[in-house]
Design a protein around this motif. Structure first.
Motif, PDB file in Angstrom:
ATOM      1  N   PHE A  89    -128.290 106.564 -57.479  1.00 28.10           N
ATOM      2  CA  PHE A  89    -128.117 106.501 -58.952  1.00 28.10           C
ATOM      3  C   PHE A  89    -126.964 105.774 -58.724  1.00 28.10           C
ATOM      4  O   PHE A  89    -127.060 104.371 -59.634  1.00 28.10           O
ATOM      5  N   GLN A 101    -131.571 108.298 -67.609  1.00 24.99           N
ATOM      6  CA  GLN A 101    -131.246 107.980 -67.054  1.00 24.99           C
ATOM      7  C   GLN A 101    -131.093 106.365 -66.292  1.00 24.99           C
ATOM      8  O   GLN A 101    -130.162 105.623 -65.910  1.00 24.99           O
ATOM      9  N   ASP A 145    -113.541 101.934 -55.251  1.00 18.92           N
ATOM     10  CA  ASP A 145    -113.177 103.364 -55.627  1.00 18.92           C
ATOM     11  C   ASP A 145    -114.163 104.285 -56.584  1.00 18.92           C
ATOM     12  O   ASP A 145    -114.530 105.462 -56.740  1.00 18.92           O
ATOM     13  N   GLU A 146    -114.801 103.188 -57.418  1.00 24.58           N
ATOM     14  CA  GLU A 146    -115.044 104.186 -57.815  1.00 24.58           C
ATOM     15  C   GLU A 146    -116.913 104.389 -57.560  1.00 24.58           C
ATOM     16  O   GLU A 146    -116.998 105.713 -57.501  1.00 24.58           O
ATOM     17  N   GLU A 205    -117.371 105.241 -47.353  1.00 23.04           N
ATOM     18  CA  GLU A 205    -117.554 106.772 -47.059  1.00 23.04           C
ATOM     19  C   GLU A 205    -116.177 107.358 -48.014  1.00 23.04           C
ATOM     20  O   GLU A 205    -115.529 106.814 -47.724  1.00 23.04           O
ATOM     21  N   PRO A 206    -116.537 108.025 -49.090  1.00 22.54           N
ATOM     22  CA  PRO A 206    -115.629 108.839 -49.463  1.00 22.54           C
ATOM     23  C   PRO A 206    -115.008 109.649 -48.324  1.00 22.54           C
ATOM     24  O   PRO A 206    -114.837 110.275 -47.358  1.00 22.54           O
ATOM     25  N   GLU A 238    -116.900 104.982 -54.583  1.00 21.21           N
ATOM     26  CA  GLU A 238    -116.425 106.800 -53.956  1.00 21.21           C
ATOM     27  C   GLU A 238    -116.855 107.787 -54.611  1.00 21.21           C
ATOM     28  O   GLU A 238    -117.022 109.053 -54.182  1.00 21.21           O
ATOM     29  N   VAL A 239    -115.922 107.662 -55.803  1.00 21.19           N
ATOM     30  CA  VAL A 239    -115.540 109.160 -56.793  1.00 21.19           C
ATOM     31  C   VAL A 239    -116.430 109.249 -57.358  1.00 21.19           C
ATOM     32  O   VAL A 239    -116.916 110.452 -56.857  1.00 21.19           O
ATOM     33  N   ILE A 240    -118.102 108.382 -57.386  1.00 17.60           N
ATOM     34  CA  ILE A 240    -118.938 109.001 -57.657  1.00 17.60           C
ATOM     35  C   ILE A 240    -120.161 109.973 -56.378  1.00 17.60           C
ATOM     36  O   ILE A 240    -120.450 110.760 -56.833  1.00 17.60           O
ATOM     37  N   LEU A 274    -118.229 111.188 -54.330  1.00 16.05           N
ATOM     38  CA  LEU A 274    -117.640 112.816 -53.966  1.00 16.05           C
ATOM     39  C   LEU A 274    -118.481 113.985 -54.843  1.00 16.05           C
ATOM     40  O   LEU A 274    -118.391 115.039 -54.482  1.00 16.05           O
ATOM     41  N   ILE A 275    -118.227 113.304 -56.409  1.00 13.36           N
ATOM     42  CA  ILE A 275    -118.903 113.980 -57.341  1.00 13.36           C
ATOM     43  C   ILE A 275    -120.664 114.329 -57.297  1.00 13.36           C
ATOM     44  O   ILE A 275    -121.286 115.129 -58.013  1.00 13.36           O
ATOM     45  N   GLY A 276    -121.311 113.647 -56.126  1.00 14.79           N
ATOM     46  CA  GLY A 276    -122.629 114.154 -56.130  1.00 14.79           C
ATOM     47  C   GLY A 276    -123.730 113.162 -56.608  1.00 14.79           C
ATOM     48  O   GLY A 276    -124.501 113.391 -56.372  1.00 14.79           O
ATOM     49  N   ALA A 277    -123.299 112.172 -56.706  1.00 13.74           N
ATOM     50  CA  ALA A 277    -124.014 110.785 -57.037  1.00 13.74           C
ATOM     51  C   ALA A 277    -125.269 110.919 -55.913  1.00 13.74           C
ATOM     52  O   ALA A 277    -125.324 110.137 -54.641  1.00 13.74           O
ATOM     53  N   THR A 278    -125.885 110.632 -56.279  1.00 14.10           N
ATOM     54  CA  THR A 278    -127.321 110.228 -54.828  1.00 14.10           C
ATOM     55  C   THR A 278    -126.723 108.453 -54.816  1.00 14.10           C
ATOM     56  O   THR A 278    -126.718 107.593 -55.280  1.00 14.10           O
ATOM     57  N   ARG A 323    -129.415 104.388 -69.296  1.00 11.79           N
ATOM     58  CA  ARG A 323    -128.132 104.451 -69.558  1.00 11.79           C
ATOM     59  C   ARG A 323    -127.569 103.712 -68.037  1.00 11.79           C
ATOM     60  O   ARG A 323    -126.686 102.769 -68.133  1.00 11.79           O
TER      61      ARG A 323
END
Lengths: 305, 218
Positions: free
Chosen positions: A217, A7, A203-204, A300-301, A206-208, A210-214, A10
């Protein structure tokens, strides 16, 4: 553990990709940081060189006693006896006038001039090391020897070196101050760069989220970016200083040809070079950390919806 | 799997979005949340994934009280869900493959395992041929399917969709509906907020109806 490493690798790769996507902006930032850093580092190199030579000279303070030009062998022997008995004297070295002339010929490259002299202009001399090298003790010794018969001149060799040393300490302080100020500037520059990045990638992020990124990360590539930018600045500063030292040494080479002695600036040591990479990297990391921490909290999303 | 009791949500400024809502969705169910615009559908979904917190009442997702979660625990709650958005929320600076890989990267999968799963998810939504394409080059229906691939790639227990067919014509919408049905058939709990009557007719789900923030039918 492997996953964790992967990780990080990456994130690191993503950071490089981000650098590559805006190469001009990143390059300019790195250049600015590098130039700013090269000022205190260049000063540091000059002062470190001067200090090294002044230390050599000041390490063993000596008192030189010059006899009168027409002093006889017996008179010189008498002074030698006095020095042997003096409790303030640790050891001393006698430099006969013929030897002094030879040394002058070899050391200064003024052989032609020396050879053309009708007679030896140098007196016999004693170079005395004191038992106690505090300035007070040295001055007491100087004053005592000065009153002995047929002693023409007594000189404290270390005095000017000590003065230089004190001035250099002041210079070091100035370097430290300048360094601290520019470190602050580096943190500020990184803070601002990262702020802009966070805002353009709102935006990016916010999206990540929402997907559960700490938060860790999300923060990671920005921290790497800050560290890389700082490190890049360090490399640029190193190159600038190296170039400067090379140029100076090149010209000093000609100068030392003329004076027939070797004057060379020492370059940054390996340890100093590594700190020049590590320290700005740490500062960049810190600036990025401050910036991301501050601006991530604002994203915050869905909060704005 | 999902259980709400006496949930109210009042936004700062005073708008009451939800009022004393309570229902339970069992594991493996396919449920629709319907209602007119502004009935509170979106707010309800936001409560489930901790984008918003309830003003009162409790929201329980697989045994966790979502309203009381610490911020640090929120990302891990969200990984239990697959989220499908009306506006897709794709990342346009990376290709189809990397969009779908994102949840796996976040969860720390190894690149090899991740690639296998990404291709499986893309195959499922019929986009395998487009893995190198940029999302901007895809049609609206394809973008929605890409969003679904990203939502299911980490095999979440719950699939949440907010108006998934909102911007699509009937044919595309039917494809999307079939996808949701197939996920439900393999045991995924599917919750869809929508007021698309065609989708409703297609899937014949359990329907939870909201009216002005109150539960009208469950």
């Amino acid at each position: 553990m492997m996953a964790w490493l992967a990780q990080h690798a990456r994130s690191f790769g993503a950071t490089f990709a981000r650098l590559a996507r805006a190469p001009l902006g990143a390059a300019l930032n790195i250049l600015v940081i590098g130039i700013a850093l090269s000022l205190p580092v260049g000063l540091y190199v000059v002062i470190a060189n001067l200090q090294a030579s002044s230390h050599q000279l000041a390490a063993e303070p000596q008192v030189s006693a010059f006899m009168a030009l027409d002093a006889s062998r017996a008179e010189v022997a008498q002074i030698e006896a006095r020095l042997k008995q003096n409790p303030l004297v640790q050891r001393f070295r006698f430099v006969p006038r013929e030897q002094a002339l030879q040394e002058l010929k070899q050391a200064s490259g003024l052989a032609d001039v020396v050879d053309s002299l009708p007679q030896n202009p140098l007196p016999d001399a004693f170079v005395v090391n004191a038992r106690d090298s505090t300035p007070q003790a040295l001055e007491a010794l100087r004053d005592e020897i000065r009153q002995w018969p047929r002693v023409a001149h007594v000189q404290l060799d270390a005095a000017w070196a000590r003065r230089l040393d004190a001035a250099l300490r002041l210079g070091r302080l100035a370097v430290a101050l300048l360094g601290a100020l520019l470190a602050l500037a580096l943190v500020a520059v990184t803070f601002n760069t990262i702020r802009l990045q966070v805002l353009t990638q709102r935006d990016e992020i916010e999206v990540i989220k929402l997907i559960g990124a700490t938060d860790a990360f999300i923060r990671r590539p920005f921290l790497y970016f800050g560290a890389l930018q700082g490190c890049g600045g360090g490399i640029v500063a190193w190159l600038i200083v190296s170039g400067g030292v090379y140029l100076l040494n090149h010209n000093l080479g000609e100068l030392s040809h003329v004076y027939a002695t070797l004057i060379q600036l020492k370059h940054l040591s390996l340890g100093d070079s590594l700190s020049l990479l590590a320290f700005p990297a740490a500062l960049g990391w810190f600036g990025a950390w401050l910036s991301v921490g501050r601006h991530l909290a604002l994203i915050e999303p869905g909060a704005g919806k | 799997m999902i259980s709400l009791s006496h949930v109210s949500k009042r936004y700062p400024g005073g708008r009451q979005a939800l009022h004393d809502v309570g229902f339970t969705i069992e594991s493996g169910e396919l449920a629709f949340i319907t209602g007119h615009s502004g009935a509170g559908k979106t707010t309800l979904l936001k409560l489930l994934v901790a984008i918003e917190r309830p003003t009162s009442g409790s929201v329980i997702v697989s045994g966790q009280n979502v309203g009381a979660l610490k911020p640090r625990a929120v990302p891990f709650l969200r990984r239990k869900f697959g989220l499908v958005f009306q506006d897709h929320k794709l990342l346009f600076d990376r290709n189809v493959f990397n969009n779908v890989a994102l949840p796996l990267q976040i969860a720390g999968y190894r690149a090899k395992d991740a690639a296998r799963r990404v291709r499986a998810a893309l195959d499922k939504v019929g986009l395998l041929a487009y893995e190198k394409a940029l999302p901007i080059t895809l049609s609206g229906g394809e973008q929605q399917r890409l969003c679904i691939a990203r939502a299911i790639v980490h095999r979440p227990a719950i699939l949440l969709a907010d108006e998934p067919t909102g911007n699509l014509d009937a044919e595309y919408a039917a494809e999307i509906g079939e996808l949701f049905r197939s996920f439900n058939q393999v045991g995924v709990t599917v919750v869809i907020a929508t007021h698309d009557p065609a989708l409703l007719a297609q899937l014949a789900p359990r329907v939870i109806t909201l009216r002005h923030g109150k539960l009208a039918a469950a």
